[in-house]
Write a protein that holds these residues in place. Sequence first.
Motif, PDB file in Angstrom:
ATOM      1  N   SER A 132     -19.802 -40.235  50.158  1.00 52.76           N
ATOM      2  CA  SER A 132     -20.567 -39.093  50.664  1.00 52.76           C
ATOM      3  C   SER A 132     -20.755 -39.114  52.177  1.00 52.76           C
ATOM      4  O   SER A 132     -21.480 -38.274  52.715  1.00 52.76           O
ATOM      5  CB  SER A 132     -21.947 -39.056  49.988  1.00 52.76           C
ATOM      6  OG  SER A 132     -21.827 -39.127  48.587  1.00 52.76           O
ATOM      7  N   ASN A 133     -20.144 -40.085  52.853  1.00 53.48           N
ATOM      8  CA  ASN A 133     -20.234 -40.191  54.311  1.00 53.48           C
ATOM      9  C   ASN A 133     -21.683 -40.306  54.782  1.00 53.48           C
ATOM     10  O   ASN A 133     -22.157 -39.527  55.608  1.00 53.48           O
ATOM     11  CB  ASN A 133     -19.549 -38.998  54.990  1.00 53.48           C
ATOM     12  CG  ASN A 133     -19.389 -39.199  56.492  1.00 53.48           C
ATOM     13  OD1 ASN A 133     -19.261 -40.330  56.955  1.00 53.48           O
ATOM     14  ND2 ASN A 133     -19.407 -38.111  57.256  1.00 53.48           N
ATOM     15  N   MET A 134     -22.376 -41.305  54.236  1.00 51.36           N
ATOM     16  CA  MET A 134     -23.755 -41.561  54.646  1.00 51.36           C
ATOM     17  C   MET A 134     -24.050 -43.042  54.492  1.00 51.36           C
ATOM     18  O   MET A 134     -23.254 -43.786  53.910  1.00 51.36           O
ATOM     19  CB  MET A 134     -24.734 -40.735  53.803  1.00 51.36           C
ATOM     20  CG  MET A 134     -24.741 -41.061  52.322  1.00 51.36           C
ATOM     21  SD  MET A 134     -25.899 -40.032  51.364  1.00 51.36           S
ATOM     22  CE  MET A 134     -25.171 -38.408  51.542  1.00 51.36           C
ATOM     23  N   THR A 135     -25.176 -43.472  55.026  1.00 53.27           N
ATOM     24  CA  THR A 135     -25.566 -44.871  54.878  1.00 53.27           C
ATOM     25  C   THR A 135     -26.056 -45.119  53.454  1.00 53.27           C
ATOM     26  O   THR A 135     -26.464 -44.190  52.747  1.00 53.27           O
ATOM     27  CB  THR A 135     -26.680 -45.238  55.865  1.00 53.27           C
ATOM     28  OG1 THR A 135     -27.846 -44.460  55.560  1.00 53.27           O
ATOM     29  CG2 THR A 135     -26.245 -44.967  57.305  1.00 53.27           C
ATOM     30  N   THR A 136     -26.026 -46.376  53.058  1.00 54.49           N
ATOM     31  CA  THR A 136     -26.496 -46.732  51.713  1.00 54.49           C
ATOM     32  C   THR A 136     -27.970 -46.382  51.538  1.00 54.49           C
ATOM     33  O   THR A 136     -28.384 -45.894  50.478  1.00 54.49           O
ATOM     34  CB  THR A 136     -26.270 -48.231  51.455  1.00 54.49           C
ATOM     35  OG1 THR A 136     -24.880 -48.541  51.635  1.00 54.49           O
ATOM     36  CG2 THR A 136     -26.673 -48.611  50.032  1.00 54.49           C
ATOM     37  N   SER A 137     -28.764 -46.616  52.579  1.00 52.62           N
ATOM     38  CA  SER A 137     -30.202 -46.311  52.487  1.00 52.62           C
ATOM     39  C   SER A 137     -30.433 -44.816  52.287  1.00 52.62           C
ATOM     40  O   SER A 137     -31.321 -44.408  51.520  1.00 52.62           O
ATOM     41  CB  SER A 137     -30.932 -46.800  53.736  1.00 52.62           C
ATOM     42  OG  SER A 137     -30.415 -46.186  54.903  1.00 52.62           O
ATOM     43  N   ASN A 138     -29.639 -43.973  52.955  1.00 55.67           N
ATOM     44  CA  ASN A 138     -29.772 -42.526  52.769  1.00 55.67           C
ATOM     45  C   ASN A 138     -29.359 -42.105  51.360  1.00 55.67           C
ATOM     46  O   ASN A 138     -29.963 -41.206  50.766  1.00 55.67           O
ATOM     47  CB  ASN A 138     -28.927 -41.777  53.795  1.00 55.67           C
ATOM     48  CG  ASN A 138     -29.621 -41.647  55.136  1.00 55.67           C
ATOM     49  OD1 ASN A 138     -30.843 -41.701  55.219  1.00 55.67           O
ATOM     50  ND2 ASN A 138     -28.843 -41.490  56.199  1.00 55.67           N
ATOM     51  N   ALA A 139     -28.319 -42.756  50.826  1.00 53.67           N
ATOM     52  CA  ALA A 139     -27.880 -42.443  49.466  1.00 53.67           C
ATOM     53  C   ALA A 139     -28.965 -42.804  48.459  1.00 53.67           C
ATOM     54  O   ALA A 139     -29.259 -42.027  47.538  1.00 53.67           O
ATOM     55  CB  ALA A 139     -26.587 -43.190  49.145  1.00 53.67           C
ATOM     56  N   ILE A 140     -29.571 -43.973  48.631  1.00 56.65           N
ATOM     57  CA  ILE A 140     -30.641 -44.412  47.723  1.00 56.65           C
ATOM     58  C   ILE A 140     -31.827 -43.456  47.789  1.00 56.65           C
ATOM     59  O   ILE A 140     -32.373 -43.035  46.756  1.00 56.65           O
ATOM     60  CB  ILE A 140     -31.081 -45.848  48.080  1.00 56.65           C
ATOM     61  CG1 ILE A 140     -29.951 -46.836  47.778  1.00 56.65           C
ATOM     62  CG2 ILE A 140     -32.345 -46.228  47.317  1.00 56.65           C
ATOM     63  CD1 ILE A 140     -30.209 -48.241  48.294  1.00 56.65           C
ATOM     64  N   ARG A 141     -32.220 -43.080  49.004  1.00 57.60           N
ATOM     65  CA  ARG A 141     -33.371 -42.190  49.185  1.00 57.60           C
ATOM     66  C   ARG A 141     -33.097 -40.806  48.592  1.00 57.60           C
ATOM     67  O   ARG A 141     -33.957 -40.219  47.918  1.00 57.60           O
ATOM     68  CB  ARG A 141     -33.707 -42.082  50.672  1.00 57.60           C
ATOM     69  CG  ARG A 141     -34.939 -41.231  50.967  1.00 57.60           C
ATOM     70  CD  ARG A 141     -35.460 -41.458  52.376  1.00 57.60           C
ATOM     71  NE  ARG A 141     -34.415 -41.309  53.386  1.00 57.60           N
ATOM     72  CZ  ARG A 141     -33.891 -42.329  54.068  1.00 57.60           C
ATOM     73  NH1 ARG A 141     -34.288 -43.565  53.825  1.00 57.60           N
ATOM     74  NH2 ARG A 141     -32.965 -42.115  54.985  1.00 57.60           N
ATOM     75  N   THR A 142     -31.891 -40.279  48.814  1.00 53.80           N
ATOM     76  CA  THR A 142     -31.562 -38.943  48.311  1.00 53.80           C
ATOM     77  C   THR A 142     -31.449 -38.935  46.793  1.00 53.80           C
ATOM     78  O   THR A 142     -31.886 -37.981  46.133  1.00 53.80           O
ATOM     79  CB  THR A 142     -30.252 -38.441  48.949  1.00 53.80           C
ATOM     80  OG1 THR A 142     -30.344 -38.540  50.372  1.00 53.80           O
ATOM     81  CG2 THR A 142     -29.986 -36.989  48.582  1.00 53.80           C
ATOM     82  N   LEU A 143     -30.877 -39.993  46.223  1.00 47.72           N
ATOM     83  CA  LEU A 143     -30.830 -40.105  44.763  1.00 47.72           C
ATOM     84  C   LEU A 143     -32.241 -40.117  44.180  1.00 47.72           C
ATOM     85  O   LEU A 143     -32.512 -39.458  43.161  1.00 47.72           O
ATOM     86  CB  LEU A 143     -30.092 -41.380  44.350  1.00 47.72           C
ATOM     87  CG  LEU A 143     -28.562 -41.365  44.408  1.00 47.72           C
ATOM     88  CD1 LEU A 143     -28.018 -42.757  44.113  1.00 47.72           C
ATOM     89  CD2 LEU A 143     -27.977 -40.359  43.423  1.00 47.72           C
ATOM     90  N   SER A 144     -33.136 -40.851  44.817  1.00 44.85           N
ATOM     91  CA  SER A 144     -34.528 -40.912  44.350  1.00 44.85           C
ATOM     92  C   SER A 144     -35.184 -39.537  44.417  1.00 44.85           C
ATOM     93  O   SER A 144     -35.930 -39.141  43.506  1.00 44.85           O
ATOM     94  CB  SER A 144     -35.323 -41.920  45.184  1.00 44.85           C
ATOM     95  OG  SER A 144     -34.813 -43.225  45.026  1.00 44.85           O
TER      96      SER A 144
END
Length: 233
Positions: A191-203
């Motif tokens: 998704s062309n993002m940082t892992t922390s952003n992916a975790i936050r957006t999934l949440s």
Amino acid sequence: MGKKNLSNIEISEYLSDMWAPLNEDQRKFLSNNYILQNYKKNEIIYDEEETPKYLMCLLSGKVKIYKDGVGGRSQIIRMIKPVEYFGYRAYFANEDYVTAAAAFEPSILCLIPLEVMTKLVSENCELAMFFIKQLSIDLGIADERTVNLTQKHIRGRLAESLLFLKESYGLEEDGYTLSIYLSREDLANLSNMTTSNAIRTLSNFASERIIAIDGRKIKIIDVEKLTKISQIG
């Protein structure tokens, strides 16, 4: 990695689009010049700057095409599903690989030496047109993906990736759970993002009841809302 030959019946079934336009002599030639290769989970199939040797077709499993970027961060370029061809663009462009490929899970590939493909394509216009079409489709997808990854916001990019995984690999028997389990890092790289952003957006998606999360399992609860987020960007 184990190797064994496929039978003629198997190759005609697996590679039906490629097999159909061949004449009898070409089918015999192809049948004598391919191998079946098994790859373990996370095993490298080819690496950046390697010289292309094979046209590859994924028969079972899942494969990612990726590129290491700045600071060692990877960007997943494509996800390969059965039965798709890959690994040949660089050869016809007279280049070394500019990407790498690895198995997401235990996978079986059919490998056809590119010298064999060159001979078949030069002899068979219909086969040549088949691969021109495949390259054209891949280029169109790459163009659209480039725009989406650069212009969409984080929510739109992640929503698009989840829908892409649904379309590519389908859902489990419950009709909700994606049939591929990605690490948060892989999902971020797709998704062309940082892992922390992916975790936050999934949440956030989970709290909005758009998806449900159970470890690496992701259930898409509200596909309509997820599609709308992807479209809005």
